[in-house]
Scaffold this active site. Sequence first.
Site, PDB file in Angstrom:
ATOM      1  N   ARG A  61      22.581  46.544   1.606  1.00 38.14           N
ATOM      2  CA  ARG A  61      22.371  45.978   2.934  1.00 38.14           C
ATOM      3  C   ARG A  61      23.618  45.320   3.512  1.00 38.14           C
ATOM      4  O   ARG A  61      23.988  45.582   4.653  1.00 38.14           O
ATOM      5  CB  ARG A  61      21.252  44.911   2.897  1.00 38.14           C
ATOM      6  CG  ARG A  61      19.862  45.467   2.942  1.00 38.14           C
ATOM      7  CD  ARG A  61      18.930  44.603   2.112  1.00 38.14           C
ATOM      8  NE  ARG A  61      19.281  44.787   0.720  1.00 38.14           N
ATOM      9  CZ  ARG A  61      18.794  45.780  -0.029  1.00 38.14           C
ATOM     10  NH1 ARG A  61      17.893  46.581   0.457  1.00 38.14           N
ATOM     11  NH2 ARG A  61      19.186  45.953  -1.271  1.00 38.14           N
ATOM     12  N   THR A  62      24.246  44.454   2.754  1.00 38.13           N
ATOM     13  CA  THR A  62      25.302  43.625   3.350  1.00 38.13           C
ATOM     14  C   THR A  62      26.485  44.492   3.770  1.00 38.13           C
ATOM     15  O   THR A  62      26.979  44.394   4.903  1.00 38.13           O
ATOM     16  CB  THR A  62      25.732  42.529   2.356  1.00 38.13           C
ATOM     17  OG1 THR A  62      24.563  41.872   1.874  1.00 38.13           O
ATOM     18  CG2 THR A  62      26.652  41.525   3.021  1.00 38.13           C
ATOM     19  N   LYS A  91      43.874  46.770 -12.721  1.00 38.34           N
ATOM     20  CA  LYS A  91      45.212  46.693 -13.355  1.00 38.34           C
ATOM     21  C   LYS A  91      45.634  45.241 -13.551  1.00 38.34           C
ATOM     22  O   LYS A  91      46.727  44.983 -14.039  1.00 38.34           O
ATOM     23  CB  LYS A  91      46.245  47.393 -12.467  1.00 38.34           C
ATOM     24  CG  LYS A  91      45.957  48.849 -12.191  1.00 38.34           C
ATOM     25  CD  LYS A  91      47.003  49.397 -11.205  1.00 38.34           C
ATOM     26  CE  LYS A  91      46.390  50.475 -10.336  1.00 38.34           C
ATOM     27  NZ  LYS A  91      47.227  50.747  -9.156  1.00 38.34           N
ATOM     28  N   ARG A 112      32.695  40.349  -0.975  1.00 38.18           N
ATOM     29  CA  ARG A 112      31.654  39.999  -1.953  1.00 38.18           C
ATOM     30  C   ARG A 112      32.309  39.943  -3.328  1.00 38.18           C
ATOM     31  O   ARG A 112      33.062  40.853  -3.701  1.00 38.18           O
ATOM     32  CB  ARG A 112      30.515  41.015  -1.963  1.00 38.18           C
ATOM     33  CG  ARG A 112      29.558  40.762  -3.130  1.00 38.18           C
ATOM     34  CD  ARG A 112      28.282  41.528  -3.026  1.00 38.18           C
ATOM     35  NE  ARG A 112      27.427  40.980  -1.971  1.00 38.18           N
ATOM     36  CZ  ARG A 112      26.163  41.351  -1.777  1.00 38.18           C
ATOM     37  NH1 ARG A 112      25.621  42.275  -2.549  1.00 38.18           N
ATOM     38  NH2 ARG A 112      25.450  40.821  -0.806  1.00 38.18           N
ATOM     39  N   HIS A 140      25.500  32.813   0.388  1.00 33.52           N
ATOM     40  CA  HIS A 140      25.443  34.087   1.113  1.00 33.52           C
ATOM     41  C   HIS A 140      25.123  33.712   2.566  1.00 33.52           C
ATOM     42  O   HIS A 140      24.018  33.938   3.058  1.00 33.52           O
ATOM     43  CB  HIS A 140      24.358  34.964   0.496  1.00 33.52           C
ATOM     44  CG  HIS A 140      24.418  36.415   0.870  1.00 33.52           C
ATOM     45  ND1 HIS A 140      25.204  36.915   1.894  1.00 33.52           N
ATOM     46  CD2 HIS A 140      23.773  37.492   0.337  1.00 33.52           C
ATOM     47  CE1 HIS A 140      25.032  38.228   1.966  1.00 33.52           C
ATOM     48  NE2 HIS A 140      24.176  38.600   1.032  1.00 33.52           N
TER      49      HIS A 140
HETATM   50  N1   CP Z   1      20.384  41.012   0.678  1.00 31.86           N
HETATM   51  C1   CP Z   1      21.501  41.507   0.121  1.00 31.86           C
HETATM   52  O1   CP Z   1      22.523  40.808  -0.033  1.00 31.86           O
HETATM   53  O2   CP Z   1      21.401  42.822  -0.256  1.00 31.86           O
HETATM   54  P1   CP Z   1      22.565  43.703  -0.872  1.00 31.86           P
HETATM   55  O3   CP Z   1      22.885  43.126  -2.237  1.00 31.86           O
HETATM   56  O4   CP Z   1      22.031  45.093  -0.933  1.00 31.86           O
HETATM   57  O5   CP Z   1      23.782  43.582   0.022  1.00 31.86           O
END
Ligand code: CP
Length: 314
Positions: A61-62, A91, A112, A140
Site C-alpha cells: 500500500r504505502t 555492500k 521505509r 508511520h
Molecule cells: N499499511 C501499510 O503500511 O501497508 P504496507 O506495508 O503494504 O505498505
Amino acid sequence: MTEPGSGPPLRHVLAADQFTPELIAELFGSARAMDSRLGGPALSRLHGRLMATLFYEPSTRTRLSFEAAMLRLGGQVVSTENARDFSSAIKGETLEDTVRIVGGYADCIVLRHSEEGAARRAAAVSPVPVVNAGDGRGEHPTQALLDLYTISSELGRLDGIRLVMVGDLANGRTVHSLAQLMASYRGVEMTMVAPDPLRMGADLVASLRRRGVVVREADSLMDAVGEADVVYQTRIQTERLLEPLSQDEGERDRYRVTPQTMARLPQGSILMHPLPRVGEIDPAVDADPRAAYFRQARNGVPVRMALLAAVLSA
Ligand code: CP
C-alpha cells in the site's frame, strides 16, 4: 479547469507530532479536492518533479499509493523496492550516504526502514525533503493521516471519538502515530486491547493521558466493541518479535473480528485496519458496510497527493 491548491508548505514528514488540527484540516481540504479529481486525467501540479521511493522493508500500500499519488500529480518516480538487497546497502553503504546520493537525483525521498529513528537520521543529512513511510516499530505518520482522513470522511467528525485499538500495540507503528494524532482532538477516549507482551508502551499511554485522552484497557475485543465508534484492528508484527508469541486458539479469538464481533459493534461505527491482515479479521466481515478497511487503503492516494503537493511546493 484550475487544479486543487497545494495546501500548506511542509518540509520533512517524520512524525505525528508535527501535525496540528489546523494543519491537518488544510491537508484534508487539499486531499478532498484531489479525491474529487481521481479517475479523471492526471493533474500537472508536480510536472517535472521527481520522487524517489527507498524501501528497505516490504510494502504494497504505502509504496504503490505514494507512487500512484506522484504520477497522478504529473510527477515522476524512481524506486528501489527492496533496498536492503538491491541497493548498495548490501555492500555496506550507510543509510546516510545513500540518502545523500538519492537526494542528488530526486526532489524528495519516501523512506521505509526497519530501524526506529531512520527517517530522522535520513532527514539530518538529506538535501531534499524526507517522508517517513514507516521506521521499524517507531511511527508511520502518513498512514495515521489517511486513517484520520478515513474517520473524518466516514463519521463526519474527529472530536468525541471512542477508539478501540486492538492487536499488536507494542510494535505496530500505525497505532503509535494514530494515537498521537487523535489526542489532538476533544473528548477522545481510547480502549486498548492487546495480549500482555504486546501492550502499548507506558510512555506513550502516559503522554496520551497528559493530553487529556481517557485511556482504558480491556481483556477482549468483545468487552470493548459495544462502546466503539471506531475499531482499529492491527496485525501482530511477527517480524519484530524477539520470540514467537505463544497463543492458543481461544486466546487468539479474544482479539479477532468475526461476524459475532460485528453483531455487537454499534450501527454507524466503523472497522478499520491498516492492512495487510493475516487472520485477525474474518473475511466474512468484508461485506458489512461498516468494514471500512478497503476504503481506508484507497484513501492513501488522495492523502499522499496532498502531502506530496505540500512537501514539493515548500
Ligand atoms: N499499511 C501499510 O503500511 O501497508 P504496507 O506495508 O503494504 O505498505
